[in-house]
Design a protein around this motif. Structure first.
Motif, PDB file in Angstrom:
ATOM      1  N   ASN A 280       0.828  -1.206   0.000  1.00 48.87           N
ATOM      2  CA  ASN A 280       0.000   0.000   0.000  1.00 48.87           C
ATOM      3  C   ASN A 280       0.864   1.257   0.000  1.00 48.87           C
ATOM      4  N   ALA A 281       2.013   1.202   0.682  1.00 47.37           N
ATOM      5  CA  ALA A 281       2.951   2.325   0.656  1.00 47.37           C
ATOM      6  C   ALA A 281       3.784   2.308  -0.615  1.00 47.37           C
ATOM      7  N   ALA A 282       4.196   1.112  -1.048  1.00 49.49           N
ATOM      8  CA  ALA A 282       5.033   0.997  -2.243  1.00 49.49           C
ATOM      9  C   ALA A 282       4.334   1.554  -3.476  1.00 49.49           C
ATOM     10  N   ALA A 283       3.032   1.336  -3.589  1.00 49.34           N
ATOM     11  CA  ALA A 283       2.286   1.795  -4.757  1.00 49.34           C
ATOM     12  C   ALA A 283       2.176   3.306  -4.813  1.00 49.34           C
ATOM     13  N   ALA A 284       2.269   3.965  -3.655  1.00 50.12           N
ATOM     14  CA  ALA A 284       2.113   5.421  -3.607  1.00 50.12           C
ATOM     15  C   ALA A 284       3.330   6.157  -4.132  1.00 50.12           C
ATOM     16  N   ALA A 285       4.430   5.443  -4.346  1.00 50.21           N
ATOM     17  CA  ALA A 285       5.670   6.083  -4.797  1.00 50.21           C
ATOM     18  C   ALA A 285       5.689   6.231  -6.310  1.00 50.21           C
ATOM     19  N   ALA A 286       6.237   7.350  -6.765  1.00 53.89           N
ATOM     20  CA  ALA A 286       6.583   7.503  -8.173  1.00 53.89           C
ATOM     21  C   ALA A 286       8.026   7.005  -8.280  1.00 53.89           C
ATOM     22  N   SER A 287       8.170   5.725  -8.553  1.00 56.72           N
ATOM     23  CA  SER A 287       9.456   5.052  -8.409  1.00 56.72           C
ATOM     24  C   SER A 287      10.513   5.607  -9.355  1.00 56.72           C
ATOM     25  N   PHE A 288      11.752   5.686  -8.845  1.00 53.42           N
ATOM     26  CA  PHE A 288      12.886   6.106  -9.654  1.00 53.42           C
ATOM     27  C   PHE A 288      14.051   5.164  -9.403  1.00 53.42           C
ATOM     28  N   PRO A 289      14.624   4.560 -10.450  1.00 54.51           N
ATOM     29  CA  PRO A 289      14.217   4.695 -11.848  1.00 54.51           C
ATOM     30  C   PRO A 289      12.796   4.189 -12.089  1.00 54.51           C
ATOM     31  N   PRO A 290      12.177   4.633 -13.189  1.00 52.64           N
ATOM     32  CA  PRO A 290      10.764   4.325 -13.423  1.00 52.64           C
ATOM     33  C   PRO A 290      10.534   2.880 -13.844  1.00 52.64           C
ATOM     34  N   HIS A 291      10.635   2.000 -12.872  1.00 58.70           N
ATOM     35  CA  HIS A 291      10.468   0.566 -13.116  1.00 58.70           C
ATOM     36  C   HIS A 291       9.882  -0.052 -11.856  1.00 58.70           C
ATOM     37  N   PRO A 292       8.898  -0.941 -11.966  1.00 51.77           N
ATOM     38  CA  PRO A 292       8.290  -1.541 -10.760  1.00 51.77           C
ATOM     39  C   PRO A 292       9.283  -2.226  -9.843  1.00 51.77           C
ATOM     40  N   ALA A 293      10.302  -2.857 -10.437  1.00 55.03           N
ATOM     41  CA  ALA A 293      11.281  -3.585  -9.620  1.00 55.03           C
ATOM     42  C   ALA A 293      12.089  -2.656  -8.731  1.00 55.03           C
ATOM     43  N   ALA A 294      12.253  -1.394  -9.146  1.00 55.42           N
ATOM     44  CA  ALA A 294      13.041  -0.451  -8.349  1.00 55.42           C
ATOM     45  C   ALA A 294      12.421  -0.252  -6.977  1.00 55.42           C
ATOM     46  N   GLN A 295      11.103  -0.130  -6.920  1.00 54.20           N
ATOM     47  CA  GLN A 295      10.422   0.022  -5.636  1.00 54.20           C
ATOM     48  C   GLN A 295      10.457  -1.278  -4.836  1.00 54.20           C
ATOM     49  N   GLY A 296      10.413  -2.415  -5.530  1.00 51.92           N
ATOM     50  CA  GLY A 296      10.531  -3.700  -4.842  1.00 51.92           C
ATOM     51  C   GLY A 296      11.860  -3.844  -4.137  1.00 51.92           C
ATOM     52  N   ILE A 297      12.938  -3.382  -4.787  1.00 53.36           N
ATOM     53  CA  ILE A 297      14.274  -3.460  -4.183  1.00 53.36           C
ATOM     54  C   ILE A 297      14.386  -2.513  -2.991  1.00 53.36           C
ATOM     55  N   VAL A 298      13.852  -1.299  -3.125  1.00 54.98           N
ATOM     56  CA  VAL A 298      13.879  -0.350  -2.006  1.00 54.98           C
ATOM     57  C   VAL A 298      13.137  -0.925  -0.798  1.00 54.98           C
ATOM     58  N   GLN A 299      11.986  -1.555  -1.032  1.00 52.73           N
ATOM     59  CA  GLN A 299      11.208  -2.095   0.082  1.00 52.73           C
ATOM     60  C   GLN A 299      11.858  -3.320   0.714  1.00 52.73           C
ATOM     61  N   MET A 300      12.720  -4.028  -0.026  1.00 50.66           N
ATOM     62  CA  MET A 300      13.476  -5.117   0.591  1.00 50.66           C
ATOM     63  C   MET A 300      14.373  -4.584   1.697  1.00 50.66           C
ATOM     64  N   ILE A 301      14.866  -3.372   1.507  1.00 48.33           N
ATOM     65  CA  ILE A 301      15.710  -2.747   2.529  1.00 48.33           C
ATOM     66  C   ILE A 301      14.938  -2.622   3.832  1.00 48.33           C
ATOM     67  N   GLY A 302      13.633  -2.322   3.718  1.00 48.79           N
ATOM     68  CA  GLY A 302      12.800  -2.181   4.911  1.00 48.79           C
ATOM     69  C   GLY A 302      12.713  -3.465   5.713  1.00 48.79           C
ATOM     70  N   VAL A 303      12.585  -4.606   5.030  1.00 52.38           N
ATOM     71  CA  VAL A 303      12.539  -5.901   5.718  1.00 52.38           C
ATOM     72  C   VAL A 303      13.845  -6.151   6.446  1.00 52.38           C
ATOM     73  N   PHE A 304      14.960  -5.878   5.764  1.00 54.09           N
ATOM     74  CA  PHE A 304      16.273  -6.093   6.360  1.00 54.09           C
ATOM     75  C   PHE A 304      16.462  -5.225   7.600  1.00 54.09           C
ATOM     76  N   VAL A 305      16.163  -3.934   7.478  1.00 50.62           N
ATOM     77  CA  VAL A 305      16.358  -3.007   8.597  1.00 50.62           C
ATOM     78  C   VAL A 305      15.470  -3.390   9.772  1.00 50.62           C
ATOM     79  N   ASP A 306      14.215  -3.704   9.491  1.00 46.92           N
ATOM     80  CA  ASP A 306      13.265  -4.007  10.556  1.00 46.92           C
ATOM     81  C   ASP A 306      13.697  -5.209  11.388  1.00 46.92           C
ATOM     82  N   THR A 307      13.988  -6.326  10.717  1.00 49.95           N
ATOM     83  CA  THR A 307      14.239  -7.574  11.445  1.00 49.95           C
ATOM     84  C   THR A 307      15.709  -7.781  11.778  1.00 49.95           C
ATOM     85  N   MET A 308      16.573  -7.656  10.765  1.00 45.21           N
ATOM     86  CA  MET A 308      17.987  -7.953  10.978  1.00 45.21           C
ATOM     87  C   MET A 308      18.680  -6.903  11.844  1.00 45.21           C
ATOM     88  N   VAL A 309      18.147  -5.689  11.859  1.00 46.32           N
ATOM     89  CA  VAL A 309      18.782  -4.622  12.631  1.00 46.32           C
ATOM     90  C   VAL A 309      18.001  -4.312  13.909  1.00 46.32           C
TER      91      VAL A 309
END
Length: 476
Positions: A280-309
């Protein structure tokens, strides 16, 4: 009622959810070419590019901070303590596993949310699981079902969990009446949620990193202070994870099942990979670079930070104090406060109360945004309904601070499982699309060009997209 909820939880989390979460995570790890491992070195570049403002949406960094605000709540403190109490130190290991595997699941759901996003009447991008269920699968009924689950979870139950932890922590540390704590939370929450999506995102983009750093830095300092105990702690985590810890000398032996169930259950409550909330948050972004996978990679960082850190930071505090069994009868957040008091003195309880208040407050605000977003999908986003949702959200926050709710965590687990089953079913059915998104992104990266998504290359997908969602994307 508690016995019934306990039975449902045991049934869902004892078998169904464990296999579904691990299976989906491994499936998407394979289908995306092990993207969470291949792009570890790209996390820094992805974050650097995420600050770039784009027309029609949040920046990727704002979307990341919004999703982190929802992830980083009382579950990162109280939930971790409860997981260790129920499953032993080994639960921490399985939280790590859930995060590493869940990163691929998060990539899949957030990339799909970007792909199937659409603009609302104000030009703001909106999307999420309900949208890719309706557009990608052609199953609007499934999207409606998911939206109802999300409204129940994020508009009501999860906010009660967050507020309850704050009330317990503040009452223990400062002996402040829970009524006063409730009024304060309600007032600040209302001031934030009336600012709208963009206003809240601007607030969270600086507040979330600051509060996370405060807790992590404190944990690192405490760990370095007790550095000689860290090898023993790590050994206990590994041994307990596989049921190798023997019940001797007053220590409790935990089975593999206990550790695995508790770790994955609390890990998912914290990082939300596969739950269907983060998209729901990922969809609200105008992703840069303009590719759906770019936002997917950014959101993977969130999983790592939340649990691993952040979750690991909480686990170190509890394990270094050695309270995972001796104080198992008390609330999770109070266990963390006791542990911090033993490690740094009486002011430790106040520090934990301050941190959990920040965590829970930002989580409540982001939870509301997710709930409001799904009102748009249900076409119920009239001013009256939005204010009704705000009133219900604030009422549940107040109820969480005033009432003793022993079944709150159980209710949260049940509704979380129902959301996850619905969302994981959808993204598994859409896994061919996820593979196309990942391979298209990787292909362009290998060519050394900036990835740009061109829907015309994939006619079957193009006809499912909202007409205005990718029309302005530069072609190559």
């Amino acid at each position: 009622m508690p016995d019934f909820l306990s039975f449902i939880n045991d049934m869902l989390w004892g078998s169904v959810m464990i296999y579904l979460l691990l299976g989906a995570g491994m499936w998407f790890t394979w289908r995306t070419g092990y993207i969470q491992f291949r792009y570890v070195r790209q996390f820094g570049k992805s974050l650097k590019g995420s600050f770039s403002p784009q027309e029609g949406g949040l920046t990727s960094f704002q979307a990341l901070c919004t999703s982190l605000a929802a992830r980083v709540g009382s579950g990162n403190l109280a939930g971790v303590a409860l997981a260790i109490t129920a499953g032993g130190p080994g639960a921490v290991f399985w939280m790590w596993v859930s995060a590493i595997i869940g990163m691929a699941t998060s990539f899949a759901e957030c990339s799909l949310a970007q792909l199937y996003k659409e603009r609302d009447s104000q030009g703001q991008f909106r999307g999420g699981p309900a949208w890719y269920m309706a557009r990608g699968l052609g199953m609007r009924w499934m999207g409606v079902l998911f939206s109802v689950f999300l409204l129940l979870a994020y508009g009501m139950i999860f906010n009660t969990v967050q507020a309850n932890s704050v009330a317990l922590a503040v009452s223990y540390a400062f002996e402040l009446p829970t009524f006063a704590t409730g009024l304060g939370l309600v007032a600040f929450t209302l001031l934030c949620i009336i600012r709208g999506l963009r206003g809240v995102a601007r607030l969270l983009q600086w507040m979330v990193p600051c509060m996370a750093l405060i807790w992590v830095i404190a944990s690192v300092i405490i760990s370095l202070w007790h550095v000689e105990q860290l090898p023993v702690i790590l050994e206990r985590i590994i041994r307990s994870a596989f049921g190798w810890q023997e019940a001797a000398a007053g220590a409790v032996g935990y089975t593999l099942s206990q550790a695995l169930t508790s770790g994955i259950q609390r890990g998912m409550f914290s990082n939300e990979a596969g739950l269907g909330s983060t998209p729901n948050a990922a969809a609200a972004a105008a992703s840069f670079p303009p590719h759906p996978a770019a936002q997917g990679i950014v959101q993977m960082i969130g999983v790592f930070v939340d649990t691993m850190v952040i979750c690991t930071a909480s686990a170190m505090v509890v394990l270094l104090a050695g309270h995972e069994t001796s104080l198992s009868g008390i609330a999770g957040i109070t266990l963390v406060q006791h542990a911090m008091e033993d490690l740094i003195g009486n002011w430790g309880a106040s520090f934990v109360a301050f941190v959990v208040t920040l965590f829970a407050f930002t989580s409540i605000v982001a939870n509301y945004l997710y709930a409001e977003n799904n009102l748009f999908f249900l076409r119920l986003h009239t001013p009256r309904n939005i204010w009704l949702l705000r009133a219900v959200t604030l009422l549940m926050v107040m109820a969480g601070t005033l009432l003793s709710l022993p079944v709150v965590w159980q209710l949260a687990d049940v509704i979380m499982a129902l959301m996850a089953i619905t969302n994981l079913t959808a993204i598994l059915l859409l896994s061919p699309v996820v593979r196309i998104i990942a391979s298209d992104y990787l292909r362009q990266r290998k060519l050394g060009v900036r990835p740009v998504f061109n829907p015309a290359r994939y006619p079957d997908i193009q006809q499912q997209l909202a007409p205005e969602s990718w029309d302005d994307t530069p072609r190559q």
